[in-house]
Design an enzyme around this catalytic site. Structure first.
Site, short mmCIF file in Angstrom:
data_model
loop_
_atom_site.label_atom_id
_atom_site.label_comp_id
_atom_site.label_asym_id
_atom_site.label_seq_id
_atom_site.Cartn_x
_atom_site.Cartn_y
_atom_site.Cartn_z
N TYR A 1 30.23 -50.60 1.20
CA TYR A 1 31.59 -50.78 2.23
C TYR A 1 30.96 -50.05 3.44
O TYR A 1 30.22 -49.22 3.59
CB TYR A 1 32.72 -49.98 1.65
CG TYR A 1 32.41 -48.61 1.56
CD1 TYR A 1 32.92 -47.65 2.44
CD2 TYR A 1 31.96 -48.12 0.31
CE1 TYR A 1 32.58 -46.15 2.07
CE2 TYR A 1 31.62 -46.72 0.01
CZ TYR A 1 32.24 -45.82 1.20
OH TYR A 1 31.70 -44.54 1.02
N PHE B 1 33.51 -44.04 10.09
CA PHE B 1 33.97 -42.56 9.41
C PHE B 1 33.19 -42.64 8.02
O PHE B 1 32.95 -41.34 7.35
CB PHE B 1 35.30 -42.35 9.19
CG PHE B 1 36.22 -43.50 8.44
CD1 PHE B 1 36.00 -43.31 7.19
CD2 PHE B 1 36.78 -44.25 9.14
CE1 PHE B 1 36.82 -44.27 6.45
CE2 PHE B 1 37.37 -45.17 8.52
CZ PHE B 1 37.41 -45.31 7.07
N ASP B 2 32.60 -43.71 7.49
CA ASP B 2 32.03 -43.60 6.04
C ASP B 2 31.40 -44.95 5.77
O ASP B 2 32.15 -46.03 6.27
CB ASP B 2 32.95 -43.21 5.04
CG ASP B 2 32.38 -42.85 3.63
OD1 ASP B 2 31.19 -42.87 3.80
OD2 ASP B 2 33.17 -42.90 2.65
N ILE C 1 42.47 -44.90 -2.29
CA ILE C 1 43.65 -45.01 -1.75
C ILE C 1 44.21 -46.45 -2.17
O ILE C 1 43.73 -47.53 -2.37
CB ILE C 1 43.26 -45.23 -0.07
CG1 ILE C 1 42.47 -46.17 0.21
CG2 ILE C 1 42.93 -43.86 0.22
CD1 ILE C 1 42.18 -46.31 1.86
N TYR D 1 45.65 -42.91 4.29
CA TYR D 1 45.88 -41.43 4.04
C TYR D 1 46.85 -40.68 4.83
O TYR D 1 47.17 -39.61 4.67
CB TYR D 1 44.56 -40.61 4.72
CG TYR D 1 43.34 -40.90 3.82
CD1 TYR D 1 43.05 -40.38 2.79
CD2 TYR D 1 42.42 -41.94 4.36
CE1 TYR D 1 41.70 -40.82 1.93
CE2 TYR D 1 41.23 -42.45 3.78
CZ TYR D 1 41.03 -41.59 2.64
OH TYR D 1 39.78 -42.03 1.65
N PHE E 1 38.02 -51.82 6.85
CA PHE E 1 36.90 -51.73 5.75
C PHE E 1 35.97 -53.25 5.52
O PHE E 1 36.89 -54.02 5.38
CB PHE E 1 37.26 -51.34 4.46
CG PHE E 1 37.60 -49.79 4.32
CD1 PHE E 1 36.54 -48.98 4.03
CD2 PHE E 1 38.84 -49.37 4.40
CE1 PHE E 1 36.75 -47.55 3.99
CE2 PHE E 1 39.11 -48.03 4.28
CZ PHE E 1 38.17 -46.99 4.14
#
Length: 159
Positions: free
Chosen positions: A80, A90-91, A108, A134, A151
């Protein structure tokens, strides 16, 4: 000159200061949520095959898979790449060069719903509104309160 007792100052001005901070935070979060809604609409306008679900998740299949479809009782192996709507990463397991496996029940709600729409071998874009991500808490220093997340997810394996 006399120095004020810090406890007295806090008791006198603390409640008013808290009120000001809460109002500012609420205003920022409202703006972030509105920007997220605009991003969702723009994405839908530019991707006619994208689907917005009843919950508000946007699902756009980039590659149709042919394998099993996961449920929250499964563990999935994925790659991902997660960004904020401004493109800030962010990731990313892609950037780390390593897939990741996890129980789908432990992530999530937007991931749970979006991956359940995929089949093994598939790749999709998920646009996840804050209430499926979140929420008002955000996550750490990287995901602000009220943030809509994007994503790109590739589903390798359902166990």
């Amino acid at each position: 000159t006399a120095v004020a007792d810090p406890q007295d100052v806090l008791m006198k001005f603390g409640p008013e200061l808290n009120k000001i901070l809460q109002e500012r935070t609420a205003g920022i979060m409202d703006r972030v949520k509105a920007e997220g809604e605009e991003f969702v609409q723009g994405f839908l306008d530019c991707n006619e095959d994208a689907v917005k679900t009843e919950s508000g998740l946007v699902y756009y299949s980039m590659t149709e898979g042919e394998g099993a479809m996961p449920t929250t009782s499964n563990t999935v192996e994925v790659h991902y790449h997660g960004t904020l709507i401004d493109g800030t990463v962010f990731d990313s397991s892609v950037e780390r060069g390593q897939t990741i496996s996890f129980p789908l029940s432990g992530v999530i709600k937007g991931w749970q719903e979006g991956l359940a729409m995929m089949k093994e071998g598939g790749k999709a874009t998920l646009i996840i509104p804050s209430d499926l991500a979140y929420g008002e808490a955000g996550s750490g220093d990287t995901i602000p309160p009220g943030a809509t997340l994007k994503f790109e997810v590739e589903l390798f394996k359902v166990q």
